[in-house]
Design a protein around this motif. Structure first.
Motif, PDB file in Angstrom:
ATOM      1  N   UNK A   1       0.839  -1.201   0.000  1.00  0.00           N
ATOM      2  CA  UNK A   1       0.000   0.000   0.000  1.00  0.00           C
ATOM      3  C   UNK A   1       0.874   1.252   0.000  1.00  0.00           C
ATOM      4  N   UNK A   2       0.251   2.412   0.142  1.00  0.00           N
ATOM      5  CA  UNK A   2       0.988   3.653   0.090  1.00  0.00           C
ATOM      6  C   UNK A   2       1.917   3.713   1.307  1.00  0.00           C
ATOM      7  N   UNK A   3       3.237   3.576   1.038  1.00  0.00           N
ATOM      8  CA  UNK A   3       4.199   3.537   2.143  1.00  0.00           C
ATOM      9  C   UNK A   3       5.449   4.318   1.745  1.00  0.00           C
TER      10      UNK A   3
ATOM     11  N   UNK B   1       6.309   6.205  -1.854  1.00  0.00           N
ATOM     12  CA  UNK B   1       6.454   7.674  -1.910  1.00  0.00           C
ATOM     13  C   UNK B   1       7.809   8.036  -2.522  1.00  0.00           C
ATOM     14  N   UNK B   2       8.878   7.374  -2.064  1.00  0.00           N
ATOM     15  CA  UNK B   2      10.213   7.673  -2.604  1.00  0.00           C
ATOM     16  C   UNK B   2      10.327   7.285  -4.074  1.00  0.00           C
TER      17      UNK B   2
ATOM     18  N   UNK C   1       6.270  14.547   6.528  1.00  0.00           N
ATOM     19  CA  UNK C   1       6.159  16.008   6.398  1.00  0.00           C
ATOM     20  C   UNK C   1       5.841  16.384   4.942  1.00  0.00           C
ATOM     21  N   UNK C   2       6.462  15.661   4.002  1.00  0.00           N
ATOM     22  CA  UNK C   2       6.248  15.943   2.578  1.00  0.00           C
ATOM     23  C   UNK C   2       4.793  15.665   2.177  1.00  0.00           C
ATOM     24  N   UNK C   3       4.287  14.506   2.592  1.00  0.00           N
ATOM     25  CA  UNK C   3       2.897  14.163   2.230  1.00  0.00           C
ATOM     26  C   UNK C   3       1.938  15.146   2.903  1.00  0.00           C
ATOM     27  N   UNK C   4       2.242  15.523   4.143  1.00  0.00           N
ATOM     28  CA  UNK C   4       1.389  16.505   4.824  1.00  0.00           C
ATOM     29  C   UNK C   4       1.372  17.816   4.044  1.00  0.00           C
TER      30      UNK C   4
ATOM     31  N   UNK D   1      -2.973  14.409  -1.141  1.00  0.00           N
ATOM     32  CA  UNK D   1      -2.747  15.430  -2.173  1.00  0.00           C
ATOM     33  C   UNK D   1      -3.015  14.910  -3.573  1.00  0.00           C
ATOM     34  N   UNK D   2      -2.940  15.852  -4.533  1.00  0.00           N
ATOM     35  CA  UNK D   2      -3.414  15.553  -5.884  1.00  0.00           C
ATOM     36  C   UNK D   2      -2.573  14.537  -6.650  1.00  0.00           C
ATOM     37  N   UNK D   3      -1.217  14.624  -6.567  1.00  0.00           N
ATOM     38  CA  UNK D   3      -0.397  13.736  -7.421  1.00  0.00           C
ATOM     39  C   UNK D   3      -0.623  12.256  -7.096  1.00  0.00           C
ATOM     40  N   UNK D   4      -0.543  11.933  -5.807  1.00  0.00           N
ATOM     41  CA  UNK D   4      -0.713  10.523  -5.417  1.00  0.00           C
ATOM     42  C   UNK D   4      -2.148  10.069  -5.682  1.00  0.00           C
TER      43      UNK D   4
END
Ligand SMILES: Cc1cc2nc3c(=O)[nH]c(=O)nc-3n(C[C@H](O)[C@H](O)[C@H](O)COP(=O)(O)OP(=O)(O)OC[C@H]3O[C@@H](n4cnc5c(N)ncnc54)[C@H](O)[C@@H]3O)c2cc1C
Length: 386
Positions: A97-99, A103-104, A118-121, A143-146
């Protein structure tokens, strides 16, 4: 004790568990299923390749309930299994899942867990304080991209409607982690039966007080021959669709046989809306303790359930609430009938919840009978329940 007679409509986990509980307490259970097999949607069978196929889609057993875990282990050997899912976006495969890893990989970064959080926030839309739709909830979380890469297209294909029309509650169930853990489920007990689900349900039903009629539709007019009916078929079908048909999604599986290994993982989601299927399941990866030269894949397409299709996922759109309310009221007024299971209560239910609720309903009926009371009708109201 007076022995009572039960008609059990449906030989899936719900019906089988209630039948067993009644039979062990000295009552008789006559089980009906329209299908030629037991186990309902959890039915598994080896095909010509000898791979164990999850015929109605992939089923992984996972639970936090010790008593459910003990119960299923009484009837078959459960093999340790940790489920993982991969997702294609464009030509790139990601680990769901989204982890942290996803993200990286997606942003081309090398964040630590704290930096990723912090980035996802910073990407999440903090202006959405009262999310109504699936889209609101996703934008508020990630957020929009993910959202656009992993959720928007997949969700549209799965549900056949725009994510702005789906309730926010659907996304509440998806995990977001800032570690590299890619286990799909968090539950302490996760397993797949060594010989598939079918022999487990057969073993549950294997009792001298239980009679099973396959290829047999139970008709409401037969109810008078029994002290009580446990209905695990669709609630709207019980009432002859008098308030219209409740909406379901159905699935079409396109089966292929290949040599070797097709995709290297059990489930690969296809997130792009241009790809018409939602995912490909490769069944032999559900039994890593087996070896097979060939492999079986199911390419999965989701669409609206028509009259003669198998109902899979209740849609539960906001507009259907009134229709559902009518059926809930009718079910409450019905005497000597218990509505149970995913179709009987029009909810998405995992197998462990199905077993838990069937055990609860059986225990409630048995306690009432022990007091000499009438058999109560159990019904979990699907309105407002996830
Ligand atoms: C694609 C998919 C994947 C899933 N994956 C998982 C998973 O990974 N893990 C998990 O825990 N759960 C999973 N589930 C949920 C799981 O399938 C359910 O929890 C389980 O099937 C519920 O059992 P049930 O007995 O309530 O219903 P069912 O299994 O649907 O059984 C109901 C039975 O009633 C019969 N019936 C209906 N009407 C009549 C009638 N009038 N007369 C006679 N028979 C009738 C039907 O033929 C059916 O066999 C998944 C579900 C789907 C759709």
């Amino acid at each position: 004790m007076v022995s009572r007679s039960f008609a059990i409509v449906g030989a899936g986990f719900s019906g089988a568990v209630v039948a067993r509980q009644m039979a062990e307490a000295g009552h008789t259970a006559t089980v009906y299923d329209t299908r030629p097999h037991v186990a309902g949607n959890c039915f598994t069978a080896r095909d010509e390749t000898d791979v164990m196929v999850h015929v109605y889609g992939p089923h992984i057993f996972h639970t936090q309930h010790q008593h459910v875990w003990d119960y299923i282990n009484r009837f078959g050997e459960m093999m340790p299994y940790r489920h993982t899912v991969r997702a294609m976006v464009g030509d790139t495969m990601y680990r769901m899942p989204m982890n942290l890893t996803l993200i990286n990989d997606f942003f081309g970064t090398q964040f630590t867990p704290e930096e990723a959080e912090a980035f996802v926030t910073s990407k999440a839309d903090a202006t959405i304080t009262n999310p109504v739709s699936f889209e609101d909830q996703a934008l508020r979380f990630v957020g929009r991209e993910l959202y656009e890469a992993f959720f928007a297209g997949y969700t549209k294909k799965q549900w056949g409607v725009d994510p702005t029309e789906l309730p926010a509650s659907i996304l509440a169930r998806l995990p977001l982690r800032f570690t590299a853990d890619d286990s799909y489920f968090n539950h302490p007990f996760q397993a797949i039966p060594r010989n598939g689900y079918t022999p487990i349900v057969q073993a549950i039903l294997d009792h001298p007080n239980i009679t099973v009629h396959l290829n047999t539709r139970f008709n409401k007019s037969q109810s008078g021959s029994f002290d009580h009916v446990v209905w695990t078929g669709p609630i709207d079908a019980y009432f002859n669709f008098e308030h219209g048909r409740l909406g379901y999604r159905t699935l079409d599986f396109v089966k292929e046989v290949h040599d070797g290994d097709f995709q290297g993982c059990p489930v690969l989601n296809y997130c792009d809306v241009e790809v018409p299927y939602t995912r490909i399941t490769e069944h032999k990866h559900f039994a890593p303790w087996e070896t097979h030269e060939q492999t079986v894949t199911y390419r999965e397409y989701s669409r609206l359930c028509e009259e003669n299709d198998t109902p899979y996922y209740p849609i539960r759109l906001v507009e259907e609430k009134d229709q559902l309310l009518n059926y809930v009221q009718r079910a409450r007024d019905e005497r000597n009938v218990t509505f149970l299971g995913r179709l009987g209560t029009y909810r998405y239910l995992d197998m462990d919840v199905t077993i838990h609720e069937a055990l609860q309903a059986a225990s409630g009926m048995l306690s009432a009978m022990a007091d000499g009371s009438d058999i109560p009708s159990f019904f979990t109201d699907p309105i407002g329940v996830a």
